[in-house]
Design an enzyme around this catalytic site. Structure first.
Site, mmCIF file in Angstrom:
data_model
loop_
_atom_site.group_PDB
_atom_site.id
_atom_site.type_symbol
_atom_site.label_atom_id
_atom_site.label_comp_id
_atom_site.label_asym_id
_atom_site.label_seq_id
_atom_site.Cartn_x
_atom_site.Cartn_y
_atom_site.Cartn_z
ATOM 1 N N GLU A 24 28.331 1.248 5.581
ATOM 2 C CA GLU A 24 29.391 0.282 5.072
ATOM 3 C C GLU A 24 29.070 -0.683 3.945
ATOM 4 O OE1 GLU A 24 32.420 -0.340 8.369
ATOM 5 O OE2 GLU A 24 30.539 0.044 9.399
ATOM 6 N N SER A 152 34.358 2.363 10.130
ATOM 7 C CA SER A 152 35.013 2.762 8.912
ATOM 8 C C SER A 152 35.295 4.361 8.853
ATOM 9 C CB SER A 152 34.314 2.287 7.745
ATOM 10 O OG SER A 152 34.503 0.918 7.413
ATOM 11 N N TYR A 218 40.121 3.217 2.381
ATOM 12 C CA TYR A 218 39.622 2.430 1.322
ATOM 13 C C TYR A 218 39.816 2.909 -0.180
ATOM 14 C CZ TYR A 218 37.023 0.221 5.102
ATOM 15 O OH TYR A 218 36.394 -0.395 5.945
ATOM 16 N N ARG A 257 39.742 -7.092 15.543
ATOM 17 C CA ARG A 257 40.878 -5.954 15.287
ATOM 18 C C ARG A 257 40.667 -4.763 16.371
ATOM 19 N NH1 ARG A 257 39.684 -3.014 10.665
ATOM 20 N NH2 ARG A 257 39.931 -1.303 12.097
ATOM 21 N N ASP A 259 41.905 -1.169 17.480
ATOM 22 C CA ASP A 259 42.763 0.053 16.939
ATOM 23 C C ASP A 259 43.319 0.529 18.245
ATOM 24 O OD1 ASP A 259 42.021 -0.795 14.573
ATOM 25 O OD2 ASP A 259 40.405 0.696 14.352
ATOM 26 N N GLU A 272 39.149 1.569 19.569
ATOM 27 C CA GLU A 272 37.949 0.889 19.222
ATOM 28 C C GLU A 272 38.288 -0.592 18.987
ATOM 29 O OE1 GLU A 272 36.052 1.154 15.400
ATOM 30 O OE2 GLU A 272 37.090 3.317 15.497
ATOM 31 N N ASN A 274 36.805 -3.735 16.593
ATOM 32 C CA ASN A 274 36.023 -4.144 15.438
ATOM 33 C C ASN A 274 35.670 -5.735 15.632
ATOM 34 O OD1 ASN A 274 36.013 -1.641 13.543
ATOM 35 N ND2 ASN A 274 38.209 -2.079 14.347
ATOM 36 N N GLY A 278 37.249 -5.601 7.903
ATOM 37 C CA GLY A 278 37.246 -5.695 6.655
ATOM 38 C C GLY A 278 38.172 -6.343 5.962
#
Length: 313
Positions: A24, A152, A218, A257, A259, A272, A274, A278
């Site tokens: 990443e 990602s 992205y 964050r 998900d 998951e 994070n 990002g």
């Protein structure tokens, strides 16, 4: 709770660490440049450091009072950098060593959630091609196959047959970590950003891709981000509460964050968490912050304030 500051000078000299050597890297550089510009825009004495394999060496060239860590993936998000900064006595943003290491490992995160009674889709560890048929029999198709220590959506793919499962396993195995197959959940995808233990508005993700993959995150202009997410207040509060429990279970601090998916029977499933999300123009935490009335510069300032949590400790 983090300290709230009114003067940029109170942060001292700030190193914005970006880059790294993980898959990443380019995303991290883009996030780092945006964070640096925001800090400079608010008058913070900040310097951007593009680090490689030696995460510490750039910090030793000058005196820094704290670090804004925006290195995504292994090396920067998995407890390695956090441990080095602890040893150097430099406060930093986000989660500590344990939470960073756990959250980066999707398998260990799922085990923690399972032990805490939190819902996460069924899965199976894939150690060799010999495991594929047994996995298909146990979980059924479709499946999503993941490298356990990448972010990602790198290395992830959907499998609808034994042949696709073999190809997915071979793809995920390229990333030098454990590989697992997870039961596919058909439903709506949400993400819940948490800042200083306070959930930000949920975002519902919609993509024409098979799932929210790297390209959808992205590059693509076809991904749709619904914020407000369309849920009523009670339903959104339920998902917020689950996201906070998910963070607390693995010890996430500062910001993060989560998900999650909600299936056709309105059952939520944690996917998951994070710990260094990002911060690009396609990223989700800035979108959620904006919906709550917080612009990007204010969001970056608030994340930097979480470094005082480490300083207090």
């Amino acid at each position: 709770m983090s300290v709230r500051l009114t003067s940029a000078s109170e942060f001292g000299r700030v190193a914005v660490l970006m880059g790294g050597v993980a898959a990443e890297r380019e995303v991290s550089l883009k996030s780092g440049r945006a964070v640096l510009a925001a800090l400079l825009g608010r008058g913070v004495d900040a310097a951007g450091l593009d680090v490689g394999a030696n995460l510490v060496e750039p910090l030793l060239r000058s005196d820094y009072d704290r670090v804004f860590n925006i290195i995504h993936g292994r090396g920067g998000e998995d407890g390695v950098l956090q441990g080095a900064l602890e040893a150097l006595g430099i406060p930093y943003t986000g989660s500590g060593v344990l939470a960073s290491a756990l959250a980066m490992d999707k398998l260990r995160t799922k085990l923690c959630w399972l032990g805490a009674g939190l819902p996460t889709p069924g899965w199976m560890l894939l150690e060799s091609l010999d495991d594929l048929e047994r996995c298909a029999e146990a979980l059924g198709f479709p499946l999503i196959v993941k490298p356990a220590n990448e972010g990602s959506s790198i290395g992830m793919s959907r499998a609808e047959s034994l042949e696709e499962l073999r190809r997915s396993f071979e793809l995920a195995s390229q990333f030098d970590c454990q590989v697992f197959a997870e039961k596919w959940i058909t439903g709506k995808e949400y993400t819940a950003a948490v800042l200083d233990d306070i959930p930000l508005p949920l975002i519902r993700l919609e993509t024409p891709h098979a799932f929210y993959d790297f390209d959808a995150k992205y590059r693509a202009d076809t991904t749709r981000y619904h914020c407000p997410c369309g849920l009523d207040g009670e339903a959104e509060a339920t998902l917020h509460a689950l996201a906070r429990k998910a963070c607390h279970c693995v010890g996430v601090e500062g910001w993060g964050r989560v998900d999650l998916l909600v299936d056709g029977e309105n059952r939520p499933w944690l996917i998951e968490v994070n710990t260094v999300p990002g911060m690009t123009d396609h990223s989700l935490v800035p979108m959620a912050a904006r919906q709550s009335g917080m612009d990007f510069e204010e969001l970056v300032w608030r994340v930097l304030e979480t470094s005082f949590l480490r300083e207090r400790k």
